[in-house]
Structure formats: structure tokens, C-alpha cells
Design a protein around this motif. Structure first.
Motif, PDB file in Angstrom:
ATOM      1  N   ALA A 257      43.858 -16.548   4.984  1.00 24.45           N
ATOM      2  CA  ALA A 257      43.468 -17.231   3.750  1.00 24.45           C
ATOM      3  C   ALA A 257      42.004 -16.958   3.415  1.00 24.45           C
ATOM      4  N   ILE A 258      41.122 -17.064   4.407  1.00 23.22           N
ATOM      5  CA  ILE A 258      39.685 -16.841   4.168  1.00 23.22           C
ATOM      6  C   ILE A 258      39.418 -15.382   3.819  1.00 23.22           C
ATOM      7  N   GLY A 259      39.974 -14.471   4.609  1.00 23.68           N
ATOM      8  CA  GLY A 259      39.747 -13.046   4.365  1.00 23.68           C
ATOM      9  C   GLY A 259      40.304 -12.589   3.035  1.00 23.68           C
ATOM     10  N   SER A 260      41.473 -13.083   2.672  1.00 21.19           N
ATOM     11  CA  SER A 260      42.071 -12.717   1.384  1.00 21.19           C
ATOM     12  C   SER A 260      41.234 -13.243   0.229  1.00 21.19           C
ATOM     13  N   ALA A 261      40.687 -14.454   0.396  1.00 23.39           N
ATOM     14  CA  ALA A 261      39.813 -15.009  -0.644  1.00 23.39           C
ATOM     15  C   ALA A 261      38.557 -14.157  -0.802  1.00 23.39           C
ATOM     16  N   MET A 262      38.009 -13.665   0.284  1.00 18.56           N
ATOM     17  CA  MET A 262      36.825 -12.816   0.220  1.00 18.56           C
ATOM     18  C   MET A 262      37.128 -11.481  -0.448  1.00 18.56           C
ATOM     19  N   ALA A 263      38.355 -10.987  -0.270  1.00 25.35           N
ATOM     20  CA  ALA A 263      38.706  -9.664  -0.792  1.00 25.35           C
ATOM     21  C   ALA A 263      39.130  -9.684  -2.256  1.00 25.35           C
ATOM     22  N   LEU A 264      39.697 -10.796  -2.715  1.00 25.86           N
ATOM     23  CA  LEU A 264      40.386 -10.804  -4.005  1.00 25.86           C
ATOM     24  C   LEU A 264      39.512 -10.316  -5.150  1.00 25.86           C
ATOM     25  N   PHE A 265      38.314 -10.858  -5.286  1.00 23.25           N
ATOM     26  CA  PHE A 265      37.482 -10.490  -6.421  1.00 23.25           C
ATOM     27  C   PHE A 265      36.602  -9.284  -6.148  1.00 23.25           C
ATOM     28  N   MET A 266      36.855  -8.580  -5.066  1.00 22.65           N
ATOM     29  CA  MET A 266      36.241  -7.273  -4.859  1.00 22.65           C
ATOM     30  C   MET A 266      37.071  -6.174  -5.512  1.00 22.65           C
ATOM     31  N   TYR A 267      38.355  -6.446  -5.789  1.00 19.06           N
ATOM     32  CA  TYR A 267      39.215  -5.450  -6.423  1.00 19.06           C
ATOM     33  C   TYR A 267      38.682  -5.111  -7.816  1.00 19.06           C
ATOM     34  N   PRO A 268      38.768  -3.852  -8.228  1.00 24.54           N
ATOM     35  CA  PRO A 268      38.283  -3.465  -9.559  1.00 24.54           C
ATOM     36  C   PRO A 268      38.906  -4.271 -10.688  1.00 24.54           C
ATOM     37  N   HIS A 269      40.207  -4.589 -10.581  1.00 28.06           N
ATOM     38  CA  HIS A 269      40.846  -5.285 -11.701  1.00 28.06           C
ATOM     39  C   HIS A 269      40.344  -6.723 -11.822  1.00 28.06           C
TER      40      HIS A 269
END
Length: 523
Positions: A257-269
Motif C-alpha cells: 500500500a505504501i509503495g504503490s502510493a509512492m509510485a502512483l503519481f510518478m507515472y507520466p499519465h
């Protein structure tokens, strides 16, 4: 091919698909701007207010594959599948603090992508390229999985073919998507997101009201699902499944949950949808209201449990939701629901292809191929790349087993979180140096990928235990397993911090402290 087609559901499906196609082409005239400028085509001229941004981000982040995959995971193993709910809740307070700062500095300096900001902040072309390629690499299988979600509902309509003909409806749908994305840019998914989100809300609210009534209430539903999970565990004692988390699942659940939250808004879209906002205040308002989607996501996850109570039996868990809808709803509403899911693939797929195209144009083509490219040339390259990205995603479906696309998407989060230190730390300090962050990124990418390399397939978690041969069998086990991306980004951060202390960069910083404050923050 169409002998078993559900014609009522198909007619409703085609009607709504045609509706959003018309909207997609009309979008080029909405909030009209010069679409030969990349910031107009790829960011909508940064003129999307709070209301539009809310729908765009919701349509961008909550995808067709979310509606298919999250309930499928719950269907397969139960409570663990709900990890997506806390991670989408965790992300919004974080966004409230960080994204208005990124928007402000990007607006000030004309940044369109994460790579633009990283180069402006650290003056390191190697780090810029690393950030750009990471985003493009992780986006491709993500788009492919939108196709997987769309294809599942097309198959549920009764369309089946042999060979390439099996993908014919999907190909037609993506040709249409490619054409109106090329024509209208980000305005197309922004307009379609209104229709998509309204349809999704109607479908989900109807499902959580009507299905429990038909099945005898939530008590009956959870009892029935619990017995199914108990039977699965009895048949395979190694399987971790149930209505509540087992002890070994807690560590992976929390860190995922924490790692996915950190990654989500790093995606270009995700960054594309954010930077298209008209102000930092529009972003803040959205971070306070977007948790409504998290509530809906929790309801979506419940469909996996409802499928067990409804007696849905499928060999592939990804078929659970379509078969549940066919079983409990009249044909016309099943067609409506399938259309909502399919349109839920179009919006994120369009934004993903635009985000990848913006990134390639600004951070690969311009700095490394043609530094003298004109504004018209930038928009032309981006439009062509958006088509190429869609063709590449479609090729995944034609030539690559779906499981491989799923594995790559799981790796996508592990990869994307590795740009978190460069992006987020850079919003607050220039103490870190570009070369040190680049080495940290490389270490994180290698470690995260190697941890994910399982004996038979890619895995998302690993046990926190290592043996140190120099001092015998010394166990560093911490008592639980963790998400690979989370472990890798911690190591990434430590490496970047240690190296930055001794490896200072003299590269110029284009930004100043005042650039990070928008009007609302300054007031």
C-alpha cells in the motif's frame, strides 16, 4: 464468431461506445487552443479547473483493469486484494503537500514532464533520461492491461474468434481511440472522463444495492465467500486466503500500500493529469474530494466476494466480474456496465499514451536527437509517438501472453517508485546531487527487479531475511515480507543520501525557492 452474441447487451455497449467516440472527436473544439503547441495538445493548455481535473484524474487513475483486476484478486485470495483501498487513501494527503509545488514550478518554467523538472532542478541529462525511460517503460504494459480489461468484457458479450479475428473488436476500438487522441490530445479523455465516471458510479451503486438484495444480504454473501476460501486453503494449505488478512500477509499488505502510493503519481499519465490543472488550488481541492473514488474502489473490490456468493465459477479470476454481471443483471444493464468498463479503458489509455509521448518528445527526442526542434515539431513528434505507443500496447495483446503483460505491470510500480527520491526531494531541497540520485536510481532498479525475479514468475514481495556468508549463517530477518518496490526505494534513498554528502554537483539549478509557491500558497 457471433453465434453466441448477447445482442441486447451488445447494442447498448455499441451505443455508448459510439457516444464517447463522437465526444472524443468534438473535444478538439473544447477550450480551443493551438493543438500544434505541445502544451496545448499534451496538457490542454493547463486550463482544466477543479471540476474537470477531478473527473480527469479519477478517469485516469481508476481504470478498466482496476474494475477487473482488484475484484479478481479478492475473488482469488480474499482480503489481501483490498490493499488498493488504503493506498489510494494514503496518496491524497501526500499529493496535497507536493503536487501544487510541482505544478507551480512547472508553470513558471514551462515543464511538461517529470524529466523536464528533474533536468531543470539538477542539471543532469543522465538523470533526466533515466526518469524518462523509466516512465515510458512502465507505461507500455499498463496501456496493454487496459486492453485486457476491455477484451474481457467484449468476450463476455459473447464475441469469440480464432487467431487474429479474436482481437478484431479490440483493434477497431483502439484505432478509433488513436484517431481522436491524435486529433484532440488531452481534451478528448478529459471530456470522455465525465461520461465514464458517471457510468461507473451508476453501475457500482446499482451493484452494491441490487446484488446483496438478490443474494440475501451481506451476511449471507460473506458467509458464502468465507466457506469458499476455507475450501481453497484446505485444498492447498500453502495458499493464504480468507476474509481477513493472515499474519504473513500483513507485511506485504502494508508495504504494498505504501509503495504503490509512492509510485502512483510518478507515472507520466498521473503527472500529465495533474499538470493540466489551471492552478495549485485546483489540485488541492481535488485531493480533498478524490477519496470519493477510494470509497467506490472499496465497493468494486466487494464484487469479488459477491461473485463467490453468486456461485460464479471461473478458471481465470479476471472473468469473475463480467460473469457476475451477466448472472445478476438484465442484459441491457449488463451491456451498460460493460460499456462503462470499456470506456474506463479508453480514458486512461489515452492519457497514458499522451504522457508517454510528452515524455519521449521532451526528454529523449529534444535533448538527445534534435535540440533545435520547433514547437510544431514537438507536437508532431508527440502525436506520432502517441500512435506508436498504442500500436505497441496492441502488439502486447496480439503476440505476448497476457500473463507476461500482467507481470510487467507489477514490475512497473517497482520501477516507477525509483524516481520518487529525485522528484519529491527535489521539490523541497537542492542538497541532493544529480549524479548521486542517478546512482541511487540504478541501484533501486537493479535491486527491485532482482527481488521480483521468481523461480517460475515475477513476484511482488520478498522475505526480509538475508544470510551474510562472511560471518556464517547470520539471519537479518525482520519477521515479515515486504513489497519489492518499497525495499528497493529505501535502499535507493540511502545510496543517494550517502553519495550526495560527498559527491556535490556544480550543475546549475534553473529554479528558485519562490518558483515552488503558487498564488494560494503565497497568500
Amino acid at each position: 464468431m457471433i453465434d453466441n452474441l448477447n445482442w441486447t447487451a451488445t447494442i447498448v455497449f455499441v451505443f455508448f461506445f459510439a457516444l464517447v467516440t463522437v465526444i472524443g472527436f468534438m473535444a478538439s473544439h473544447w477550450k480551443a487552443g493551438d493543438l500544434n503547441q505541445l502544451h496545448e495538445w499534451g496538457l490542454g493548455g493547463r486550463r482544466f479547473g477543479p471540476w474537470i481535473t477531478w473527473f480527469l484524474l479519477g478517469g485516469d487513475l481508476y481504470t478498466a483493469y482496476t474494475v477487473i483486476a482488484i475484484p479478481a484478486l479478492v475473488y482469488a485470495i480474499g482480503a489481501y486484494g483490498f490493499f488498493a483501498v488504503p493506498y489510494t487513501i494514503l496518496i491524497y494527503p501526500f499529493l496535497y503537500l507536493t503536487m501544487p509545488r510541482l505544478w507551480a514550478v512547472s508553470r513558471k518554467h514551462g515543464y511538461l514532464t517529470a524529466g523536464d523538472f528533474v533536468f531543470g532542478r539538477y542539471g543532469d541529462k543522465g538523470l533526466e533520461l533515466a526518469v524518462a525511460l523509466t516512465g515510458i517503460l512502465a507505461t507500455m504494459p499498463y496501456i496493454a492491461l487496459q486492453l485486457v480489461g476491455m477484451e474481457k468484457v467484449i468476450q463476455a458479450l459473447g464475441f469469440h474468434g480464432e487467431g487474429y479475428l479474436a482481437h478484431l473488436p479490440l483493434t477497431i476500438a483502439f484505432i478509433i481511440l488513436a484517431l481522436y487522441t491524435y486529433s484532440s490530445g488531452l481534451r478528448a479523455p478529459a471530456m470522455i472522463a465525465f461520461v465514464k465516471d458517471i457510468m461507473i458510479y451508476i453501475f457500482i451503486i446499482a451493484a452494491v444495492i441490487i446484488i446483496p438484495i438478490q443474494l440475501g444480504g451481506f451476511g449471507v454473501i460473506f458467509d458464502a465467500a468465507g466457506k469458499v476460501y476455507e475450501a481453497k486453503v484446505a485444498a492447498d494449505p500453502k495458499l493464504q486466503a480468507g476474509l481477513i488478512l493472515t499474519a504473513p500477509q500483513i507485511g506485504p499488505y502494508v508495504t504494498l500500500a505504501i509503495g504503490s502510493a509512492m509510485a502512483l503519481f510518478m507515472y507520466p499519465h498521473a503527472l500529465t493529469g495533474t499538470l493540466a490543472a489551471s492552478s495549485g488550488q485546483a489540485i488541492r481541492r481535488n485531493t480533498m474530494t478524490l477519496p470519493a473514488y477510494s470509497f467506490v474502489l472499496g465497493l468494486i473490490a466487494l464484487l469479488g466476494i459477491m461473485a463467490h456468493a453468486a456461485g460464479v465459477k471461473v478458471t481465470n479470476p479476471q472473468d469473475a466480474v463480467p460473469q457476475l454481471l451477466l448472472k445478476v443483471f438484465p442484459d441491457w444493464f449488463a451491456g451498460f456496465s460493460f460499456a462503462a468498463i470499456a470506456i474506463g479503458a479508453l480514458v486512461p489509455a489515452a492519457v497514458m499514451s499522451i504522457g508517454a509521448a510528452n515524455t519521449f518528445t521532451r526528454n529523449v527526442w529534444k535533448p538527445f536527437v534534435n535540440p533545435q526542434v520547433t514547437s510544431l515539431g514537438e507536437s508532431t513528434i508527440a502525436k506520432l509517438v502517441s500512435l506508436i505507443v498504442k500500436v505497441g500496447a496492441l502488439a502486447f495483446i496480439f503476440f505476448v501472453p497476457t500473463k507476461f503483460a500482467v507481470d510487467l505491470q507489477l514490475l512497473g510500480g517497482v520501477w516507477m517508485v525509483q524516481i520518487f527520491p529525485a522528484m519529491i526531494l527535489g521539490l523541497y531541497t537542492r542538497w541532493y546531487s544529480g549524479p548521486a540520485l542517478l546512482v541511487g536510481w540504478a541501484v533501486g532498479m537493479i535491486l527491485g527487479t532482482s527481488l521480483s525475479w521468481g523461480a517460475a514468475a515475477w513476484i511482488s514481495v520478498h522475505g526480509l531475511a538475508w544470510d551474510i556468508p562472511l560471518i556464517g549463517k547470520f539471519d537479518l530477518g525482520l519477521g515479515f515480507a515486504a513489497y519489492n518496490g518499497f525495499t528497493a526505494v529505501i535502499v535507493n534513498f540511502l545510496v543517494a543520501t550517502i553519495l550526495s554528502a560527498v559527491w556535490k554537483s556544480k550543475a546549475p539549478d534553473q529554479t528558485q525557492a519562490a518558483d515552488y509557491e503558487d498564488e494560494a500558497a503565497a497568500a
